[in-house]
Scaffold this motif. Structure first.
Motif, PDB file in Angstrom:
ATOM      1  N   ALA A  70      30.721  15.644  89.101  1.00 30.45           N
ATOM      2  CA  ALA A  70      29.470  15.690  88.341  1.00 30.45           C
ATOM      3  C   ALA A  70      29.196  17.063  87.709  1.00 30.45           C
ATOM      4  O   ALA A  70      28.381  17.159  86.791  1.00 30.45           O
ATOM      5  N   GLN A  71      29.880  18.109  88.157  1.00 33.41           N
ATOM      6  CA  GLN A  71      29.656  19.442  87.599  1.00 33.41           C
ATOM      7  C   GLN A  71      30.034  19.461  86.116  1.00 33.41           C
ATOM      8  O   GLN A  71      30.950  18.767  85.695  1.00 33.41           O
ATOM      9  N   ASP A  72      29.336  20.285  85.343  1.00 32.21           N
ATOM     10  CA  ASP A  72      29.646  20.407  83.912  1.00 32.21           C
ATOM     11  C   ASP A  72      31.101  20.797  83.679  1.00 32.21           C
ATOM     12  O   ASP A  72      31.724  20.343  82.729  1.00 32.21           O
ATOM     13  N   ASP A  73      31.642  21.662  84.535  1.00 31.90           N
ATOM     14  CA  ASP A  73      33.028  22.107  84.367  1.00 31.90           C
ATOM     15  C   ASP A  73      33.973  21.412  85.352  1.00 31.90           C
ATOM     16  O   ASP A  73      35.089  21.851  85.572  1.00 31.90           O
ATOM     17  N   GLY A  74      33.513  20.317  85.932  1.00 30.59           N
ATOM     18  CA  GLY A  74      34.319  19.599  86.912  1.00 30.59           C
ATOM     19  C   GLY A  74      35.371  18.711  86.282  1.00 30.59           C
ATOM     20  O   GLY A  74      35.339  18.435  85.080  1.00 30.59           O
ATOM     21  N   PRO A  75      36.309  18.232  87.078  1.00 29.22           N
ATOM     22  CA  PRO A  75      37.344  17.325  86.578  1.00 29.22           C
ATOM     23  C   PRO A  75      36.748  15.940  86.329  1.00 29.22           C
ATOM     24  O   PRO A  75      35.702  15.603  86.888  1.00 29.22           O
ATOM     25  N   PRO A  76      37.414  15.122  85.526  1.00 31.57           N
ATOM     26  CA  PRO A  76      36.896  13.770  85.282  1.00 31.57           C
ATOM     27  C   PRO A  76      37.016  12.873  86.509  1.00 31.57           C
ATOM     28  O   PRO A  76      36.303  11.886  86.635  1.00 31.57           O
ATOM     29  N   GLY A  77      37.918  13.225  87.416  1.00 30.11           N
ATOM     30  CA  GLY A  77      38.109  12.407  88.605  1.00 30.11           C
ATOM     31  C   GLY A  77      38.754  13.198  89.716  1.00 30.11           C
ATOM     32  O   GLY A  77      39.322  14.264  89.498  1.00 30.11           O
ATOM     33  N   ALA A  78      38.636  12.661  90.930  1.00 27.55           N
ATOM     34  CA  ALA A  78      39.247  13.293  92.098  1.00 27.55           C
ATOM     35  C   ALA A  78      39.679  12.198  93.064  1.00 27.55           C
ATOM     36  O   ALA A  78      39.090  11.108  93.099  1.00 27.55           O
ATOM     37  N   ILE A  79      40.702  12.500  93.835  1.00 25.19           N
ATOM     38  CA  ILE A  79      41.195  11.551  94.834  1.00 25.19           C
ATOM     39  C   ILE A  79      41.638  12.339  96.055  1.00 25.19           C
ATOM     40  O   ILE A  79      42.158  13.456  95.941  1.00 25.19           O
ATOM     41  N   ALA A  80      41.389  11.761  97.221  1.00 24.58           N
ATOM     42  CA  ALA A  80      41.844  12.361  98.477  1.00 24.58           C
ATOM     43  C   ALA A  80      42.391  11.239  99.353  1.00 24.58           C
ATOM     44  O   ALA A  80      41.803  10.158  99.434  1.00 24.58           O
ATOM     45  N   LEU A  81      43.513  11.501  99.982  1.00 23.98           N
ATOM     46  CA  LEU A  81      44.099  10.555 100.923  1.00 23.98           C
ATOM     47  C   LEU A  81      44.027  11.181 102.306  1.00 23.98           C
ATOM     48  O   LEU A  81      44.512  12.304 102.502  1.00 23.98           O
ATOM     49  N   LEU A  82      43.423  10.494 103.228  1.00 24.26           N
ATOM     50  CA  LEU A  82      43.268  10.985 104.584  1.00 24.26           C
ATOM     51  C   LEU A  82      44.051  10.068 105.513  1.00 24.26           C
ATOM     52  O   LEU A  82      43.767   8.867 105.587  1.00 24.26           O
ATOM     53  N   THR A  83      45.040  10.634 106.188  1.00 22.20           N
ATOM     54  CA  THR A  83      45.874   9.845 107.094  1.00 22.20           C
ATOM     55  C   THR A  83      45.611  10.291 108.526  1.00 22.20           C
ATOM     56  O   THR A  83      45.763  11.467 108.857  1.00 22.20           O
ATOM     57  N   ARG A  84      45.203   9.332 109.330  1.00 20.63           N
ATOM     58  CA  ARG A  84      44.978   9.572 110.758  1.00 20.63           C
ATOM     59  C   ARG A  84      45.541   8.399 111.537  1.00 20.63           C
ATOM     60  O   ARG A  84      45.314   7.238 111.171  1.00 20.63           O
TER      61      ARG A  84
ATOM     62  N   ALA B  82      36.491   9.579  93.314  1.00 19.07           N
ATOM     63  CA  ALA B  82      35.258   9.842  92.573  1.00 19.07           C
ATOM     64  C   ALA B  82      35.636   9.950  91.099  1.00 19.07           C
ATOM     65  O   ALA B  82      36.731  10.403  90.764  1.00 19.07           O
ATOM     66  N   GLY B  83      34.751   9.522  90.228  1.00 14.08           N
ATOM     67  CA  GLY B  83      34.997   9.652  88.797  1.00 14.08           C
ATOM     68  C   GLY B  83      36.065   8.711  88.305  1.00 14.08           C
ATOM     69  O   GLY B  83      36.294   7.638  88.866  1.00 14.08           O
ATOM     70  N   THR B  84      36.741   9.133  87.251  1.00 13.68           N
ATOM     71  CA  THR B  84      37.734   8.287  86.603  1.00 13.68           C
ATOM     72  C   THR B  84      39.123   8.932  86.642  1.00 13.68           C
ATOM     73  O   THR B  84      39.259  10.134  86.541  1.00 13.68           O
ATOM     74  N   GLY B  85      40.119   8.094  86.776  1.00 10.42           N
ATOM     75  CA  GLY B  85      41.504   8.544  86.727  1.00 10.42           C
ATOM     76  C   GLY B  85      42.129   8.296  85.373  1.00 10.42           C
ATOM     77  O   GLY B  85      43.234   8.745  85.094  1.00 10.42           O
ATOM     78  N   ASP B  86      41.423   7.572  84.517  1.00  7.61           N
ATOM     79  CA  ASP B  86      41.926   7.247  83.180  1.00  7.61           C
ATOM     80  C   ASP B  86      40.748   7.285  82.213  1.00  7.61           C
ATOM     81  O   ASP B  86      39.873   6.417  82.271  1.00  7.61           O
ATOM     82  N   LEU B  87      40.734   8.275  81.348  1.00 11.34           N
ATOM     83  CA  LEU B  87      39.614   8.447  80.428  1.00 11.34           C
ATOM     84  C   LEU B  87      39.495   7.303  79.425  1.00 11.34           C
ATOM     85  O   LEU B  87      38.416   7.019  78.926  1.00 11.34           O
TER      86      LEU B  87
END
Length: 164
Positions: free
Chosen positions: A6-20, A29-34
């Motif tokens: 959501a930041q003005d200078d932020g990326p269009p999308g983000a992804i995190a993989l958590l393995t436990r 969050a956001g989009t992976g494809d504009l």
């Protein structure tokens, strides 16, 4: 991640993989494809840009640790097809960004064969005597990867997966 996107200078999308405990959870969050607006997916490809220098350095130093190449190996020894003016540039100078190679410029939205990127600057002379100055150049990272391929006979992508 939502706040980052959501930041003005932020990326269009983000992804995190958590393995436990052998189970992976995917957070996006956001989009992976504009174009389509689809969320980021774990199998998406992305341009790593400046982060790649850490990877190319890690691959090269792992190979140096194994005895091939040496830090003083030169472009002329390992990549003789590259311009003669570059032949005295050593691997260590490429890693330190003291090579003098001109920095290539390419459209980041276009997909290029990384093995051809140095063609953009092949006709340019060295900007300074190797080892005499520090100037960051993406060309250095490409040359490091090409030297790794030359000494192993394997594609850089394979080396990256195995060594890093």
């Amino acid at each position: 991640m939502d706040r980052l996107v959501a930041q003005d200078d932020g990326p269009p999308g983000a992804i995190a993989l958590l393995t436990r405990h052998g189970r992976t959870q995917v957070y996006t969050a956001g989009t992976g494809d504009l174009t389509t607006g689809k969320p980021p997916r774990p199998d998406d490809r992305l341009r790593v840009a400046g982060v790649s220098k850490a990877y190319s350095g890690a691959v090269a130093l792992r190979l140096v640790d194994r005895g091939l190449p040496a830090l003083d190996d030169t472009i002329g020894e390992r990549l003789p097809r590259l311009p003669k003016a570059w032949h005295a540039v050593a691997l260590l100078q490429l890693l330190r960004h003291t090579s003098g190679l001109a920095d290539y410029s390419a459209d980041p939205r276009h997909r290029f064969d990384s093995r051809r990127l140095l063609d953009f600057v092949a006709g340019e002379p060295l900007r300074f005597a190797p080892g005499s100055l520090y100037t960051y150049a993406n060309s250095d990272n490409i040359a490091v990867a090409l030297m790794a391929e030359a000494v192993t006979g394997r594609r850089y992508e394979e080396l990256l997966a195995e060594l890093v």
